[in-house]
Scaffold this active site. Structure first.
Site, PDB file in Angstrom:
ATOM      1  N   ASN A  69       1.184  -1.568   0.129  1.00 18.47           N
ATOM      2  CA  ASN A  69      -0.139   0.143   0.096  1.00 18.47           C
ATOM      3  C   ASN A  69       0.826   1.318   0.103  1.00 18.47           C
ATOM      4  O   ASN A  69       0.222   2.417   0.018  1.00 18.47           O
ATOM      5  CB  ASN A  69      -1.107   0.122   0.981  1.00 18.47           C
TER       6      ASN A  69
ATOM      7  N   SER B 241      11.075 -11.997  13.720  1.00 16.94           N
ATOM      8  CA  SER B 241      12.237 -10.886  14.000  1.00 16.94           C
ATOM      9  C   SER B 241      12.434 -11.893  15.361  1.00 16.94           C
ATOM     10  O   SER B 241      12.054 -12.111  16.415  1.00 16.94           O
ATOM     11  CB  SER B 241      11.761 -10.076  14.754  1.00 16.94           C
TER      12      SER B 241
ATOM     13  N   TYR C  94       5.131  -4.098  19.061  1.00 19.69           N
ATOM     14  CA  TYR C  94       5.964  -5.140  18.134  1.00 19.69           C
ATOM     15  C   TYR C  94       5.771  -6.474  17.932  1.00 19.69           C
ATOM     16  O   TYR C  94       5.341  -6.927  17.502  1.00 19.69           O
ATOM     17  CB  TYR C  94       7.171  -3.758  17.775  1.00 19.69           C
TER      18      TYR C  94
ATOM     19  N   LYS D 237       4.769  -9.552  16.625  1.00 19.74           N
ATOM     20  CA  LYS D 237       5.646 -10.830  15.828  1.00 19.74           C
ATOM     21  C   LYS D 237       5.079 -12.622  16.545  1.00 19.74           C
ATOM     22  O   LYS D 237       5.216 -13.571  16.203  1.00 19.74           O
ATOM     23  CB  LYS D 237       7.079 -11.163  15.791  1.00 19.74           C
TER      24      LYS D 237
END
Ligand code: NAD
Ligand code: UD1
Length: 334
Positions: A33, A125, A150, A154
């Site tokens: 996007n 990650s 964040y 994950k």
């Protein structure tokens, strides 16, 4: 030949992976996007490889747009890069992070199920190992205790993928746990473009060398490490991209949900990285030592044995290569 969908493929790691896939003869469809990328990246991928890319400017949380893409394109596998990645911002705006990162993954998985697409590679990650594990990090360790929303996205997505794979014996999922990606394509045509003041070390170094930032602050030199600065496992983005090609080949032949570290297996301190950058590029960096940054872990690096065993992949680029290519990218791109 297989046709691969890269969600977030116009971004830093996705664009390098697109190049390596095209070089290996895969066909590439990118859905992005452009929240954190520019359309010109698609032209640059084509310029590097001499091959064409099919591009959809869509939000992968938009189910009807993803459905339309999978209706039209004959996709064999999805590599899912799309997501927000700024750790500090995620602490300030947790809902935005949970919404985008989780929703994008669920939408892709639902549409894949409806379109009988059975291979999924996910950008995880090293942050999923949390602050309490011993080093080096091994895939068999218990994950959790992430220090940011964040990181928790994950962790949650890896769990979702395990659960989904457990109910569909044909599904093949690989969660790639990246360590610290740095460097850029040696052509200088694609690389990382941080918006605003960089949080990560390498872009801060290159911007300081360029004079965009006045002075680099080393966050603490009183850690329990040989030179007192933090240790990380820096991995050249081209090596990382090749790791995706290897993971894709693995996923084409193995079902189940498998987490795999993508790191060099080698720790480098902040001072070592600065010194290498200065030496390779013949530049004197303006830096000073400041206080520790909240939430930083003294040292972590990967146990890279599983990637070698399952994917026959290991890193080949040196820290010198990373420093040279990061600087080349900074110089060629304003
Ligand atoms: P990036 O921001 O350069 O690339 C992500 C891309 O996803 C961008 O082009 C962005 O426009 C796009 N995107 C975001 N949300 C979207 C949505 N809803 N629909 C469509 N496109 C969307 O980041 P990157 O460094 O290339 O990272 C790729 C992935 O790897 C991310 O999931 C990130 O969390 C993960 N990761 C990155 C690092 C790192 O240091 N760069 C480390 C570990 C994991
Ligand atoms: C962070 C994220 C991780 C993410 C990674 C790459 C956490 C806990 N981890 O890792 O999830 O995948 O970024 O995007 O937030 N440093 C300085 N001065 C600077 C910048 C950094 O000294 O101006 C030091 C840091 O203290 C650290 C090292 O450089 O020791 C690397 O920092 P950074 O690039 O931000 O990566 P991580 O903190 O390892």
């Amino acid at each position: 030949m297989s046709r691969i969908l890269l969600s977030g493929g116009a971004g830093y790691i996705g664009s390098h992976t697109a190049v390596e896939l095209l070089n290996e003869g895969f066909e590439v469809v990118i859905a992005d996007n452009l929240y954190n990328a520019e359309k010109s990246v698609i032209d640059r991928i084509e310029e590097i490889t001499g091959k064409s890319v099919t591009f959809y400017e869509i939000d992968v949380c938009d189910k009807s747009a993803v459905d339309a893409l999978l209706d039209k394109e004959n996709i064999d596998a999805v590599i899912h890069f799309a997501g927000y990645k700024a750790v500090g911002e995620s602490v300030q705006k947790p809902l935005m992070y949970y919404r985008n990162n989780i929703d994008a993954t669920l939408t892709l998985l639902e549409s894949m199920k409806e379109h009988n697409v059975k291979r999924f590679i996910f950008s995880s990650s090293a942050t999923v190992y949390g602050p309490f594990n011993a080093i080096p990090y091994v895939e068999t360790m218990k994950i959790g205790d992430c220090t940011s929303p964040y990181g928790t996205t994950k962790l949650m997505i890896e769990k979702i993928l395990d659960d989904v794979a457990a109910t569909d014996k044909e599904l093949s999922v690989v969660s790639l746990r990246y360590f610290n990606p740095i460097g850029a394509h040696p052509s200088g045509l694609i690389g990382e473009k941080p918006s605003g003041i960089p949080n990560n070390l390498m872009p801060y170094i290159t911007q300081t060398a360029k004079g965009i930032r006045e002075c680099l602050t080393v966050f603490g030199d009183d850690y329990d490490t040989p030179d007192g600065t933090c240790i990380r496992d820096y991995i050249h983005v081209v090596d990382l991209a090749k790791g995706h090609v290897a993971a894709l080949k693995y996923a084409l032949n193995h079902a189940g949900s498998t987490p795999i570290n993508l790191g060099s297996g080698k720790g480098t301190s902040v001072f070592e990285l600065i010194k290498t950058f200065e030496r390779v590029n013949n530049i004197k960096l303006n830096y000073k030592v400041g206080p520790r940054r909240d939430g930083d872990i003294a040292a972590f690096y990967a146990d890279a044995a599983l990637a070698k065993k399952l994917l026959n992949w290991e890193t080949h680029q040196t820290l010198e290569d990373s420093c040279r290519d990061s600087w080349n990218w900074e110089c060629k791109n304003k």
